[in-house]
Design a protein around this motif. Sequence first.
Motif, PDB file in Angstrom:
ATOM      1  N   ALA A 152      -1.039  86.609 -45.284  1.00 28.96           N
ATOM      2  CA  ALA A 152      -2.390  86.005 -44.769  1.00 28.96           C
ATOM      3  C   ALA A 152      -2.565  84.672 -45.408  1.00 28.96           C
ATOM      4  CB  ALA A 152      -3.514  86.863 -45.451  1.00 28.96           C
ATOM      5  N   ALA A 153      -3.402  83.940 -44.741  1.00 29.09           N
ATOM      6  CA  ALA A 153      -3.834  82.504 -45.170  1.00 29.09           C
ATOM      7  C   ALA A 153      -5.380  82.326 -44.439  1.00 29.09           C
ATOM      8  CB  ALA A 153      -2.956  81.608 -44.822  1.00 29.09           C
ATOM      9  N   PRO A 154      -6.236  81.620 -44.993  1.00 31.22           N
ATOM     10  CA  PRO A 154      -7.250  80.917 -44.352  1.00 31.22           C
ATOM     11  C   PRO A 154      -6.809  80.431 -43.062  1.00 31.22           C
ATOM     12  CG  PRO A 154      -7.325  80.380 -46.419  1.00 31.22           C
ATOM     13  CD  PRO A 154      -6.039  80.903 -46.264  1.00 31.22           C
ATOM     14  N   VAL A 155      -7.573  80.541 -41.766  1.00 30.01           N
ATOM     15  CA  VAL A 155      -7.128  79.861 -40.468  1.00 30.01           C
ATOM     16  C   VAL A 155      -7.271  78.365 -40.720  1.00 30.01           C
ATOM     17  CG1 VAL A 155      -7.958  79.596 -38.105  1.00 30.01           C
ATOM     18  CG2 VAL A 155      -7.604  81.785 -38.915  1.00 30.01           C
ATOM     19  N   VAL A 156      -8.142  77.982 -41.465  1.00 28.40           N
ATOM     20  CA  VAL A 156      -8.375  76.449 -41.570  1.00 28.40           C
ATOM     21  C   VAL A 156      -7.203  75.892 -42.085  1.00 28.40           C
ATOM     22  CG1 VAL A 156      -9.573  76.542 -43.561  1.00 28.40           C
ATOM     23  CG2 VAL A 156      -9.945  74.766 -42.128  1.00 28.40           C
ATOM     24  N   ALA A 157      -6.720  76.775 -43.219  1.00 28.63           N
ATOM     25  CA  ALA A 157      -5.399  75.756 -43.589  1.00 28.63           C
ATOM     26  C   ALA A 157      -4.018  75.774 -42.960  1.00 28.63           C
ATOM     27  CB  ALA A 157      -5.203  76.843 -44.983  1.00 28.63           C
ATOM     28  N   MET A 158      -4.295  76.642 -41.713  1.00 32.06           N
ATOM     29  CA  MET A 158      -2.878  76.803 -40.895  1.00 32.06           C
ATOM     30  C   MET A 158      -3.176  75.702 -39.360  1.00 32.06           C
ATOM     31  SD  MET A 158      -1.938  80.407 -41.445  1.00 32.06           S
ATOM     32  CE  MET A 158      -0.088  80.196 -40.528  1.00 32.06           C
ATOM     33  N   THR A 159      -4.311  75.348 -39.151  1.00 33.84           N
ATOM     34  CA  THR A 159      -4.610  74.616 -37.940  1.00 33.84           C
ATOM     35  C   THR A 159      -4.078  73.346 -37.997  1.00 33.84           C
ATOM     36  OG1 THR A 159      -6.792  74.169 -38.624  1.00 33.84           O
ATOM     37  CG2 THR A 159      -6.574  76.261 -37.462  1.00 33.84           C
ATOM     38  N   ALA A 197      -8.267  96.071 -27.117  1.00 39.50           N
ATOM     39  CA  ALA A 197      -9.655  95.991 -26.516  1.00 39.50           C
ATOM     40  C   ALA A 197     -10.227  94.501 -26.659  1.00 39.50           C
ATOM     41  CB  ALA A 197     -10.521  96.938 -26.852  1.00 39.50           C
ATOM     42  N   GLY A 198      -9.817  94.102 -27.914  1.00 39.67           N
ATOM     43  CA  GLY A 198     -10.679  92.713 -28.089  1.00 39.67           C
ATOM     44  C   GLY A 198      -9.874  91.615 -27.639  1.00 39.67           C
ATOM     45  N   GLN A 199     -10.163  90.517 -28.281  1.00 43.68           N
ATOM     46  CA  GLN A 199      -9.784  88.958 -27.812  1.00 43.68           C
ATOM     47  C   GLN A 199      -8.281  89.108 -28.323  1.00 43.68           C
ATOM     48  OE1 GLN A 199     -12.406  87.390 -30.520  1.00 43.68           O
ATOM     49  NE2 GLN A 199     -13.069  85.871 -28.902  1.00 43.68           N
ATOM     50  N   LYS A 200      -7.262  88.539 -27.361  1.00 44.03           N
ATOM     51  CA  LYS A 200      -6.192  88.619 -27.552  1.00 44.03           C
ATOM     52  C   LYS A 200      -5.289  87.535 -26.877  1.00 44.03           C
ATOM     53  CE  LYS A 200      -5.504  92.396 -24.018  1.00 44.03           C
ATOM     54  NZ  LYS A 200      -5.291  93.654 -23.961  1.00 44.03           N
ATOM     55  N   ALA A 226      -4.249  88.764 -31.699  1.00 42.28           N
ATOM     56  CA  ALA A 226      -5.383  89.439 -31.519  1.00 42.28           C
ATOM     57  C   ALA A 226      -6.462  89.629 -32.661  1.00 42.28           C
ATOM     58  CB  ALA A 226      -5.035  91.073 -31.319  1.00 42.28           C
ATOM     59  N   CYS A 227      -7.439  89.491 -32.227  1.00 43.50           N
ATOM     60  CA  CYS A 227      -8.762  89.568 -33.182  1.00 43.50           C
ATOM     61  C   CYS A 227      -9.561  90.617 -33.409  1.00 43.50           C
ATOM     62  CB  CYS A 227      -9.776  88.237 -32.715  1.00 43.50           C
ATOM     63  SG  CYS A 227      -8.982  86.823 -33.003  1.00 43.50           S
ATOM     64  N   GLN A 268     -11.460  81.448 -31.672  1.00 44.93           N
ATOM     65  CA  GLN A 268     -12.428  82.822 -31.478  1.00 44.93           C
ATOM     66  C   GLN A 268     -13.031  82.978 -32.731  1.00 44.93           C
ATOM     67  OE1 GLN A 268     -11.086  83.534 -28.462  1.00 44.93           O
ATOM     68  NE2 GLN A 268      -9.804  81.708 -28.640  1.00 44.93           N
ATOM     69  N   GLY A 269     -13.360  82.035 -33.601  1.00 46.04           N
ATOM     70  CA  GLY A 269     -14.139  82.233 -34.622  1.00 46.04           C
ATOM     71  C   GLY A 269     -13.546  83.003 -35.901  1.00 46.04           C
ATOM     72  N   ALA A 270     -12.158  83.244 -36.064  1.00 45.72           N
ATOM     73  CA  ALA A 270     -11.594  84.008 -36.879  1.00 45.72           C
ATOM     74  C   ALA A 270     -11.445  83.081 -38.137  1.00 45.72           C
ATOM     75  CB  ALA A 270     -10.181  84.490 -36.351  1.00 45.72           C
TER      76      ALA A 270
END
Length: 231
Positions: A91-98, A137-140, A158-159, A195-197
């Motif tokens: 895992a990693a913070p999303v902001v560190a991978m964008t 069912a969620g965002q994907k 997926a989120c 998506q706000g993740a």
Amino acid sequence: MTPDLLSEVMEATWPPAAAWPAGPFLLRDGAGGGKRVSAATVEDDWTAADLDAAIAGMADPLFCLREGDQALDAALEARGWRVVDPVVAYAAPVVAMTGDLPFLTAFPHWPPLATACEVWDEGGIGPARRAVMERVAGQKTVILGRMADRPAGAAFVACHGEEAMLHALEVRPAARRQGTGGHILRAAANWAAEQGATRLSLVVTERNTAARALYERAGMVLAGQYHYRAP
């Protein structure tokens, strides 16, 4: 990432076809979607009789043993059940991978393009596993990776709340070690951020050292582990 949260995110982003309680155990039918959606887990205190009943309730007995399941793990080992496919989570913070990507090297889309399905078929991710994606069912989204204007890889993301999880990453052999996997991870993080993740995670077999090296180069760190036991 706590074991309970890891399990919750996996269940939401890669769901079984059906799940039902058997006393303190939760049994699953993956409909051919792989071990992750076909394995039973323990959810509460159990007895040997409960374990016998759970085993009897499965056509192909398989248990997923998570952190904290040492007693069940020991009981199955005592019965002669073997360890199958130890798995680690990253895992990693999303902001560190964008970040920015070269034009059309990887992009999100849904439903899966035929070219993405071809990549998955070549890697053994067939219709039964893609049916798991349809059940979410969620965002994907699907991330299609490209190299030299040709489809080179694919992944599903997926989120679940603020958690995003990547599954089914497959890169064609000719495109490996040439940046396609990294581009797909970055595109997945970019999509997750939209998506706000706040965190992106994935799971991989312990023995898949090439994939693990890719994830570590991308800045992901170990966030959990589990394994299966089968008769």
